[in-house]
Design a protein around this motif. Structure first.
Motif, PDB file in Angstrom:
ATOM      1  N   SER A  77     -10.177  12.632  -8.272  1.00 37.62           N
ATOM      2  CA  SER A  77     -10.825  11.666  -7.373  1.00 37.62           C
ATOM      3  C   SER A  77     -10.441  10.239  -7.763  1.00 37.62           C
ATOM      4  CB  SER A  77     -12.342  11.849  -7.367  1.00 37.62           C
ATOM      5  OG  SER A  77     -12.916  11.500  -8.613  1.00 37.62           O
ATOM      6  N   SER A 130       0.814  -1.213   0.000  1.00 40.18           N
ATOM      7  CA  SER A 130       0.000   0.000   0.000  1.00 40.18           C
ATOM      8  C   SER A 130       0.848   1.264   0.000  1.00 40.18           C
ATOM      9  CB  SER A 130      -0.942   0.010   1.207  1.00 40.18           C
ATOM     10  OG  SER A 130      -1.843  -1.072   1.132  1.00 40.18           O
ATOM     11  N   LEU A 132     -15.786   1.621  -3.635  1.00 38.22           N
ATOM     12  CA  LEU A 132     -14.525   2.322  -3.944  1.00 38.22           C
ATOM     13  C   LEU A 132     -13.880   1.764  -5.208  1.00 38.22           C
ATOM     14  CD1 LEU A 132     -12.689   2.672  -0.500  1.00 38.22           C
ATOM     15  CD2 LEU A 132     -13.373   4.527  -2.009  1.00 38.22           C
ATOM     16  N   THR A 159     -15.139  -1.600   0.242  1.00 38.74           N
ATOM     17  CA  THR A 159     -14.227  -1.892  -0.867  1.00 38.74           C
ATOM     18  C   THR A 159     -14.942  -1.893  -2.203  1.00 38.74           C
ATOM     19  OG1 THR A 159     -12.882  -3.233   0.628  1.00 38.74           O
ATOM     20  CG2 THR A 159     -12.530  -3.543  -1.746  1.00 38.74           C
ATOM     21  N   VAL A 192      -6.728   9.708  -6.495  1.00 39.78           N
ATOM     22  CA  VAL A 192      -6.667   9.602  -5.030  1.00 39.78           C
ATOM     23  C   VAL A 192      -7.280   8.285  -4.556  1.00 39.78           C
ATOM     24  CG1 VAL A 192      -7.551  10.586  -2.867  1.00 39.78           C
ATOM     25  CG2 VAL A 192      -6.568  12.089  -4.622  1.00 39.78           C
ATOM     26  N   LEU A 193      -8.461   7.965  -5.077  1.00 39.01           N
ATOM     27  CA  LEU A 193      -9.129   6.741  -4.629  1.00 39.01           C
ATOM     28  C   LEU A 193      -8.451   5.475  -5.148  1.00 39.01           C
ATOM     29  CD1 LEU A 193     -12.849   7.858  -4.705  1.00 39.01           C
ATOM     30  CD2 LEU A 193     -11.357   7.540  -2.718  1.00 39.01           C
ATOM     31  N   VAL A 215      -6.122   4.893  -2.376  1.00 38.68           N
ATOM     32  CA  VAL A 215      -6.861   4.516  -1.168  1.00 38.68           C
ATOM     33  C   VAL A 215      -7.389   3.088  -1.252  1.00 38.68           C
ATOM     34  CG1 VAL A 215      -8.967   5.021   0.167  1.00 38.68           C
ATOM     35  CG2 VAL A 215      -7.477   6.896  -0.579  1.00 38.68           C
ATOM     36  N   VAL A 216      -7.818   2.675  -2.440  1.00 42.63           N
ATOM     37  CA  VAL A 216      -8.475   1.370  -2.583  1.00 42.63           C
ATOM     38  C   VAL A 216      -7.510   0.189  -2.456  1.00 42.63           C
ATOM     39  CG1 VAL A 216      -8.382   1.020  -5.099  1.00 42.63           C
ATOM     40  CG2 VAL A 216     -10.391   0.263  -3.817  1.00 42.63           C
TER      41      VAL A 216
END
Length: 171
Positions: free
Chosen positions: A115, A18, A152, A149, A118-119, A122-123
């Motif tokens: 978005s 991650s 997203l 999850t 960024v996601l 994050v995902v």
């Protein structure tokens, strides 16, 4: 090895991936290779996103119908497609100049693109933790995190296609 020690091992790997994956992708964007690829990659990696989105929806339908084996297979393919997307995306950006959006909906495009980016970072841990919980048979914990999850990951997959469709006239 007990499930607890397996989970601890997986959690360390998830933490490393991650952090390392987004940093590696960012670093690779700074590297340009003077190679002309035999194919134009954006429609290919956009297609991997589209197929991922479809597979995610089918995977949810499969598990709601009690078909765990099909759900597992669909998720495995969706993860494989996401990895393929990442490889193709990085390869394209290492071998091609960036294209800028020139259309009237620039602000909308930027909101969707930002978005999406960024996601997409994050995902990563969400997908990995959800996957590992399923792999270890921790289905209640798997189901709890999958509720976050799924939307997203679906958003990232769908917005990847939208970003491609919006930018494609300017390639």
């Amino acid at each position: 090895m007990s499930n607890l020690s397996k989970e601890k091992k997986y959690n360390r790997i998830i933490t490393i991936l991650s952090i390392v994956l987004p940093l590696a992708v960012a670093a690779l964007f700074g590297i340009k290779i003077d190679v002309e690829l035999p194919v134009f990659l954006p429609p290919i990696y956009a297609s991997t996103n589209a197929l991922t989105a479809v597979l995610l929806v089918f995977a949810v339908v499969a598990i709601k119908k009690g078909n765990r084996k099909l759900h597992e297979r669909l998720i495995n393919v969706a993860i494989s497609l996401s990895v393929l997307f990442l490889v193709l995306y990085v390869l394209y950006h290492m071998t091609s100049d960036s294209t800028s959006y020139q259309g009237a909906y620039r602000n909308l495009y930027l909101v969707i693109l930002i978005s999406h980016i960024v996601l997409s970072v994050v995902v990563i841990p969400f997908v990995l933790v959800t996957y590992v919980r399923g792999l270890l048979g921790k289905f209640d914990a798997h189901k709890k995190i999958a509720k976050f999850t799924f939307p997203l990951w679906l958003y990232v997959a769908v917005t990847g296609v939208v970003v491609y469709l919006m930018i494609s006239p300017y390639y």
